[in-house]
Structures are given as structure tokens and as C-alpha cells.
Enzyme design. Structure first.
Site, mmCIF file in Angstrom:
data_model
loop_
_atom_site.group_PDB
_atom_site.id
_atom_site.type_symbol
_atom_site.label_atom_id
_atom_site.label_comp_id
_atom_site.label_asym_id
_atom_site.label_seq_id
_atom_site.Cartn_x
_atom_site.Cartn_y
_atom_site.Cartn_z
ATOM 1 N N CYS A 193 -14.583 -102.615 53.445
ATOM 2 C CA CYS A 193 -14.900 -101.227 53.766
ATOM 3 C C CYS A 193 -15.827 -101.185 54.967
ATOM 4 O O CYS A 193 -16.802 -101.940 55.042
ATOM 5 C CB CYS A 193 -15.584 -100.614 52.536
ATOM 6 N N CYS A 194 -15.513 -100.294 55.907
ATOM 7 C CA CYS A 194 -16.389 -100.082 57.067
ATOM 8 C C CYS A 194 -16.333 -98.614 57.453
ATOM 9 O O CYS A 194 -15.773 -97.795 56.727
ATOM 10 C CB CYS A 194 -16.003 -100.989 58.226
ATOM 11 N N ASN A 195 -16.917 -98.281 58.586
ATOM 12 C CA ASN A 195 -16.955 -96.879 59.011
ATOM 13 C C ASN A 195 -15.566 -96.255 59.063
ATOM 14 O O ASN A 195 -15.328 -95.208 58.481
ATOM 15 C CB ASN A 195 -17.618 -96.744 60.387
#
Length: 107
Positions: free
Chosen positions: A7-9
Site C-alpha cells: 500500500c502506498c499513496n
């Protein structure tokens, strides 16, 4: 089968890492499913995940995401060094260790 959610931006920078991790897993005949999503989607996408690994850019959300997931699965930020180098082997190893430790603690 181990399900690893990154998960990231935006879910885009982790897509390169997903590819490298999958290459390492395939080379070592490991049965894993690895995918990446943006942070707002982590709640719904984590339902089948065994571990959630966060991009360093959202490491500050680790505690909040852990709470949002009700401590159901381990959540940990990927080291900036491993992320920057797209070190799929190191991130895969860490994710598998987190899953193993979580399963042992909840057995």
C-alpha cells in the site's frame, strides 16, 4: 498461499516492487499473491491479505492502518532503503516473516 498487500499513496510506486517480489517468489517456487493498492483502498483490499506492507511515504500511517484493520493482520512500513532499491527479495522475506510470526502468535 500467502497474500501480501502493498500500500502506498497512489498504489503505483509499489507496482514495480510487486513485480520484483513476484519474480523472486516464482524463482523460489513460493505460493504467494502480491498486489498493490492506494491507501484509501487498504480497508477493503486487505480482507484477503495476510500482511500489509506500507510504502515509506505513508509509514506515518502504520499505527492508524493497524487500528483500521483491527490488528487482524500485521502492518509494517517497508524500509526506505529496500523500497528505493526495489529490493523485492528483502521485502518478500520480511513480509513472509511477519506472516509466520503472526500465525504463530495466534495459533
Amino acid at each position: 498461499m500467502v497474500n501480501i498487500l502493498l500500500c502506498c499513496n497512489e498504489g503505483m510506486s509499489t507496482s514495480f516492487l510487486v513485480k520484483k517480489m513476484q519474480e523472486v517468489a516464482d524463482k523460489n517456487s513460493l505460493k504467494v499473491k502480491i498486489w498493490a493498492v492506494s491507501e484509501p483502498r487498504v480497508d477493503t483490499e486487505s480482507e484477503e491479505a495476510d500482511v500489509v506492507m506500507l510504502g515509506p511515504q505513508i509509514a506515518f500511517l502504520e499505527g492508524k492502518i493497524q487500528e483500521r484493520l483491527n490488528n487482524r493482520v500485521p502492518v509494517e512500513a517497508i524500509s526506505a532503503e529496500d523500497f528505493g532499491r526495489i529490493n523485492g527479495a528483502a521485502v518478500l522475506k520480511r513480509a513472509l516473516t511477519l506472516v509466520k510470526n503472526h500465525r504463530a502468535a495466534n495459533a
